[in-house]
Design an enzyme around this catalytic site. Structure first.
Site, short mmCIF file in Angstrom:
data_model
loop_
_atom_site.label_atom_id
_atom_site.label_comp_id
_atom_site.label_asym_id
_atom_site.label_seq_id
_atom_site.Cartn_x
_atom_site.Cartn_y
_atom_site.Cartn_z
N SER A 229 0.83 -1.21 0.00
CA SER A 229 0.00 0.00 0.00
C SER A 229 0.87 1.25 0.00
O SER A 229 1.99 1.24 0.53
CB SER A 229 -0.89 0.02 1.25
OG SER A 229 -1.58 1.26 1.33
N TYR B 124 -1.59 -0.59 10.46
CA TYR B 124 -1.72 -1.08 9.07
C TYR B 124 -0.54 -0.60 8.23
O TYR B 124 0.05 -1.37 7.48
CB TYR B 124 -3.05 -0.55 8.53
CG TYR B 124 -3.32 -0.77 7.06
CD1 TYR B 124 -3.83 -1.98 6.60
CD2 TYR B 124 -3.11 0.26 6.13
CE1 TYR B 124 -4.11 -2.15 5.24
CE2 TYR B 124 -3.40 0.09 4.79
CZ TYR B 124 -3.90 -1.12 4.35
OH TYR B 124 -4.17 -1.29 3.01
N LYS C 2 2.23 -2.79 6.30
CA LYS C 2 2.45 -2.70 4.84
C LYS C 2 3.89 -2.28 4.53
O LYS C 2 4.47 -2.74 3.54
CB LYS C 2 1.45 -1.73 4.22
CG LYS C 2 -0.01 -2.21 4.25
CD LYS C 2 -0.24 -3.43 3.38
CE LYS C 2 -1.73 -3.71 3.18
NZ LYS C 2 -1.98 -4.90 2.36
P1 NAI Z 1 -11.46 -5.67 0.00
O1 NAI Z 1 -11.95 -5.55 1.39
O2 NAI Z 1 -12.43 -5.78 -1.11
O3 NAI Z 1 -10.45 -6.89 -0.13
C1 NAI Z 1 -9.77 -7.48 0.95
C2 NAI Z 1 -9.95 -8.97 0.83
O4 NAI Z 1 -9.20 -9.64 1.85
C3 NAI Z 1 -11.41 -9.36 1.04
O5 NAI Z 1 -11.81 -10.20 -0.01
C4 NAI Z 1 -11.41 -10.11 2.36
O6 NAI Z 1 -12.38 -11.10 2.43
C5 NAI Z 1 -10.01 -10.68 2.35
N1 NAI Z 1 -9.59 -11.09 3.69
C6 NAI Z 1 -9.63 -10.35 4.84
N2 NAI Z 1 -9.19 -11.09 5.86
C7 NAI Z 1 -8.86 -12.31 5.36
C8 NAI Z 1 -8.32 -13.48 5.92
N3 NAI Z 1 -8.03 -13.56 7.22
N4 NAI Z 1 -8.09 -14.55 5.12
C9 NAI Z 1 -8.37 -14.49 3.80
N5 NAI Z 1 -8.88 -13.39 3.20
C10 NAI Z 1 -9.11 -12.31 3.98
O7 NAI Z 1 -10.52 -4.40 -0.23
P2 NAI Z 1 -9.38 -4.12 -1.33
O8 NAI Z 1 -9.22 -2.68 -1.35
O9 NAI Z 1 -9.63 -4.85 -2.58
O10 NAI Z 1 -8.08 -4.74 -0.60
C11 NAI Z 1 -7.20 -5.65 -1.24
C12 NAI Z 1 -5.78 -5.38 -0.78
O11 NAI Z 1 -5.41 -4.09 -1.26
C13 NAI Z 1 -5.62 -5.34 0.74
O12 NAI Z 1 -4.41 -5.97 1.09
C14 NAI Z 1 -5.55 -3.84 1.03
O13 NAI Z 1 -4.82 -3.60 2.20
C15 NAI Z 1 -4.82 -3.35 -0.20
N6 NAI Z 1 -4.93 -1.94 -0.50
C16 NAI Z 1 -6.15 -1.34 -0.77
C17 NAI Z 1 -6.21 0.01 -1.05
C18 NAI Z 1 -7.48 0.71 -1.37
O14 NAI Z 1 -7.46 1.95 -1.48
N7 NAI Z 1 -8.59 0.04 -1.53
C19 NAI Z 1 -4.99 0.83 -1.06
C20 NAI Z 1 -3.79 0.13 -0.81
C21 NAI Z 1 -3.77 -1.22 -0.53
#
Ligand code: NAI
Length: 250
Positions: free
Chosen positions: A142, A156, A160
């Site tokens: 991130s 967090y 990261k």
């Molecule tokens: P999201 O909430 O849609 O995706 C996160 C996913 O991780 C979800 O599908 C969730 O079910 C899964 N997850 C959570 N805990 C889990 C566990 N214990 N075991 C297996 N799966 C688990 O949100 P997004 O934004 O798509 O996030 C994806 C990645 O991108 C994350 O690592 C987040 O930190 C990172 N990210 C997101 C940003 C944003 O602006 N949306 C910016 C920078 C990084």
């Protein structure tokens, strides 16, 4: 770009992970869609991939639990005999907390989900990749890991940041085995993540700091992950690619 490859994407039931699963399939990969709680999201992703004409399977595992991670790898290896690409995408802020309401328990949960999970997934698959002298690992870190994140994202962003550094260490360790390891640092991406943690006024403040004047989409992150996984990036390892509409420039 990924014809015939087998990929496992963690947290692929929504957001960036799901968009990546679908983009990988469009590029010719078979995809294991990991999920923890959102089974219907994972099943929808699998359905979309099958419509694209590629193979997919939904695999349940909490990536913070070593035994579940090992079982997930076993399930995928039993199905396709190999894993070429691992995308460590699962991650979450869990809550916005500053020192005022920081607890040891919350700190550990954030570290387990955003940092330890990467170790657990890599540990469970690297020997298999090393035996084949081929593999590709992409860690979804991130912009927060570079700049400390928004208010309440201290644990967090520390996790990261650790993920970015761990990516570089892993890249050095695994290069002799033919395994590339890179990270991607998304900026502000419109996914369920911000729906949960960034009320409209906070989200607007983030947008105001982006030269391109808008949030990114999951697909715009997925496209760069496809590139990192593809032969086009074959001489890249240990890199953390910023994809943020100009919000942070190196
Ligand atoms: P999201 O909430 O849609 O995706 C996160 C996913 O991780 C979800 O599908 C969730 O079910 C899964 N997850 C959570 N805990 C889990 C566990 N214990 N075991 C297996 N799966 C688990 O949100 P997004 O934004 O798509 O996030 C994806 C990645 O991108 C994350 O690592 C987040 O930190 C990172 N990210 C997101 C940003 C944003 O602006 N949306 C910016 C920078 C990084």
């Amino acid at each position: 770009m990924l014809e015939g490859q087998v990929a496992l994407i963690t947290g692929a039931s929504s957001g960036i992970g799901r968009a990546t699963a679908e983009a990988f399939a469009r590029e010719g990969a078979s995809v294991a869609v990991n999920y923890c709680k959102n089974r219907s999201g994972a099943e929808q992703a699998v359905e979309t991939i099958r419509k694209i004409g590629r193979e997919a399977v939904a695999v349940k595992a909490d990536v913070t639990q070593s035994a579940e991670v090992k079982q997930m790898m076993k399930t995928v290896l039993q199905k396709w005999g190999r894993i070429d690409i691992l995308v460590n995408n699962a991650g979450d802020l869990l809550a916005r907390r500053t020192l005022v309401d920081m607890t040891e328990e919350y700190w550990d949960q954030v570290m387990d989900l955003n940092l330890k999970s990467v170790f657990l997934c890599v540990e469970a698959i690297w020997r298999h990749m090393a035996e084949r002298k081929s593999g590709c690992i992409i860690n979804v870190a991130s912009i927060a890991g570079r700049n400390g994140g928004g208010l309440g994202a201290a644990a967090y962003s520390a996790a990261k940041g650790g993920m970015i550094t761990y990516t570089k260490a892993l890249a050095k360790e695994l290069a002799p085995y033919g395994i590339r390891v890179n990270a991607i640092n998304p900026g502000v991406i419109a996914t369920p993540y911000h729906e949960r943690y960034s009320p409209p006024e906070v989200f607007q403040k983030f947008i105001a700091a982006i030269p391109m004047g808008r949030a990114g989409t999951s697909e715009e992150i997925a496209d760069v992950i496809v590139f990192l996984a593809s032969p086009a990036a074959r001489y890249m390892t240990g890199e953390a690619v910023e994809v943020n509409g100009g919000m942070l420039m190196d």
